[in-house]
Scaffold this motif. Structure first.
Motif, PDB file in Angstrom:
ATOM      1  N   ASP A  58       6.484  33.356  45.233  1.00 27.17           N
ATOM      2  CA  ASP A  58       6.912  32.196  44.440  1.00 27.17           C
ATOM      3  C   ASP A  58       8.479  32.221  44.419  1.00 27.17           C
ATOM      4  OD1 ASP A  58       7.752  30.231  42.659  1.00 27.17           O
ATOM      5  OD2 ASP A  58       5.732  30.167  41.690  1.00 27.17           O
ATOM      6  N   ASP A  71      10.566  30.232  43.303  1.00 24.77           N
ATOM      7  CA  ASP A  71      11.295  29.625  41.931  1.00 24.77           C
ATOM      8  C   ASP A  71      11.291  30.981  40.799  1.00 24.77           C
ATOM      9  OD1 ASP A  71      11.935  27.140  43.008  1.00 24.77           O
ATOM     10  OD2 ASP A  71       9.807  26.452  42.559  1.00 24.77           O
ATOM     11  N   ARG A  72      10.109  31.502  40.836  1.00 25.82           N
ATOM     12  CA  ARG A  72       9.867  32.626  39.764  1.00 25.82           C
ATOM     13  C   ARG A  72      10.206  33.788  40.424  1.00 25.82           C
ATOM     14  NH1 ARG A  72       7.252  28.552  39.309  1.00 25.82           N
ATOM     15  NH2 ARG A  72       6.294  27.560  37.401  1.00 25.82           N
ATOM     16  N   ARG A 119       6.055  23.876  43.217  1.00 28.06           N
ATOM     17  CA  ARG A 119       6.406  25.120  43.816  1.00 28.06           C
ATOM     18  C   ARG A 119       6.621  25.247  45.306  1.00 28.06           C
ATOM     19  NH1 ARG A 119       3.541  28.949  40.495  1.00 28.06           N
ATOM     20  NH2 ARG A 119       2.932  27.815  38.729  1.00 28.06           N
ATOM     21  N   ARG A 147       2.442  35.689  43.577  1.00 26.59           N
ATOM     22  CA  ARG A 147       1.598  35.161  42.798  1.00 26.59           C
ATOM     23  C   ARG A 147       0.265  35.012  43.752  1.00 26.59           C
ATOM     24  NH1 ARG A 147       4.787  35.875  39.086  1.00 26.59           N
ATOM     25  NH2 ARG A 147       5.283  34.371  37.806  1.00 26.59           N
TER      26      ARG A 147
END
Length: 316
Positions: free
Chosen positions: A189, A191-192, A169, A196
């Motif tokens: 996050d 990437d997402r 991550r 989070r």
């Protein structure tokens, strides 16, 4: 302001920020850039490693040196450190209990009498409950995460979610949250492309980049509220429903944000979703009120077992 007082003020400012633009630092101290440079040189002679960058956007940064120089602490900061060390001696950070006690002894010994009296009163009037069953945290990981939060540095880490394989991550750390014996990192996050909360005991190999990011706005009142909301969305093992013969406000204060309290007949209905039934047992025990467990049957069995154990302990 005298030179000595200005030096102490300068040191205090350098210890609170990772990087200070030279112009802003000089304005805070109400001195010229030339005087600021002389004061920086004096700090270096005293053993403080202060890095300087030149140019229009130049500034100063207090760097870790080969040894720990004296720290300048406000009264409230000294008390906060002592309280934190006291909690760490009973906490969940693995391997920190003995060193925390040693550090606490040194800090209190160096405190002026007025602060020592405050700490003595705090320790003598506080009962500590050590929560069991929680995971232990690697102090090095916790320190890395805390520094990244403070300095707005992106992190690369390996995270193992519940029932999943480890994943890599890239995150923008925002805040650390301690709940009982568990720690959480609230972060964005990349990437997402969403916020989070990460269980710190499931984080491995966190690595900072040396760069900085512009902090984003957290979609919650604060980091604690964000973590608690996320936990409540996770499917739990048990749905607890208990009728309690007590004032709903009293029960609500005892359970906090971890349960829902609804007025019911001459008391209230307490609803909780938990993975471990020890927590609702502790809440019910501290209320000192009659109650009836509606569900689950496992909680009925646990309450009976705990009651029998306490009854045996009270027999002479």
């Amino acid at each position: 302001m005298s030179t000595s007082a200005r030096m102490l003020r300068l040191l205090s400012l350098l210890q609170t920020h990772r990087y200070w633009p030279g112009e802003e630092l000089a304005q805070r101290l109400e001195v010229s850039g030339r005087t600021l440079r002389r004061d920086i040189d004096r700090l270096r002679e005293l053993g403080y490693a202060v890095d300087a960058s030149r140019g229009v956007a130049g500034g100063y940064q207090l760097r870790a040196g080969g040894s720990l120089p004296p720290l300048l602490l406000e009264d409230e900061e000294a008390v906060a450190i002592a309280v934190g060390l006291q909690q760490a001696a009973n906490g969940s950070v693995g391997g920190m209990e003995e060193t925390s006690v040693q550090a606490l002894t040194k800090v209190i010994a160096l405190m002026p009498p007025r602060l020592r009296r405050q700490m003595d009163a705090l320790r003598s009037q506080t009962d500590n409950l050590v929560w069991g069953g929680g995971p232990h945290i690697d102090p090095a990981i916790l320190t890395t995460l805390a520094q990244a939060c403070r300095d707005d540095e992106p992190l690369h880490l390996t995270y193992t979610a519940r029932g999943a394989e480890p994943t890599e991550r890239w995150v923008e750390p925002h805040r650390l949250v301690s709940l009982g014996r568990r720690w959480y990192l609230v972060a964005y996050d990349r990437d997402r492309q969403d916020w989070r909360s990460f269980r710190v005991d499931r984080i491995a190999s966190p690595r900072t980049t040396g760069h900085r990011y512009r902090p984003r706005e957290l979609p919650a009142d604060d980091a604690l509220a964000f973590v608690q909301a996320g936990i409540r969305r996770i499917p739990q093992r048990y749905d607890v429903r208990v009728r309690v013969a007590a004032d709903p406000a009293v029960v609500a204060r005892a359970v906090g944000r971890w349960g829902d309290v609804t007025p019911y007949e001459q008391g209230c209905l307490l609803a909780m979703s938990v993975d471990d039934l020890q927590w609702p047992v502790m809440v019910l025990a501290q209320l000192g009120a009659d109650f009836t467990v509606e569900s689950p049957v496992e909680l009925v069995d646990l309450v009976s077992e705990v009651s029998a154990r306490f009854a045996r302990a009270g027999v002479a």
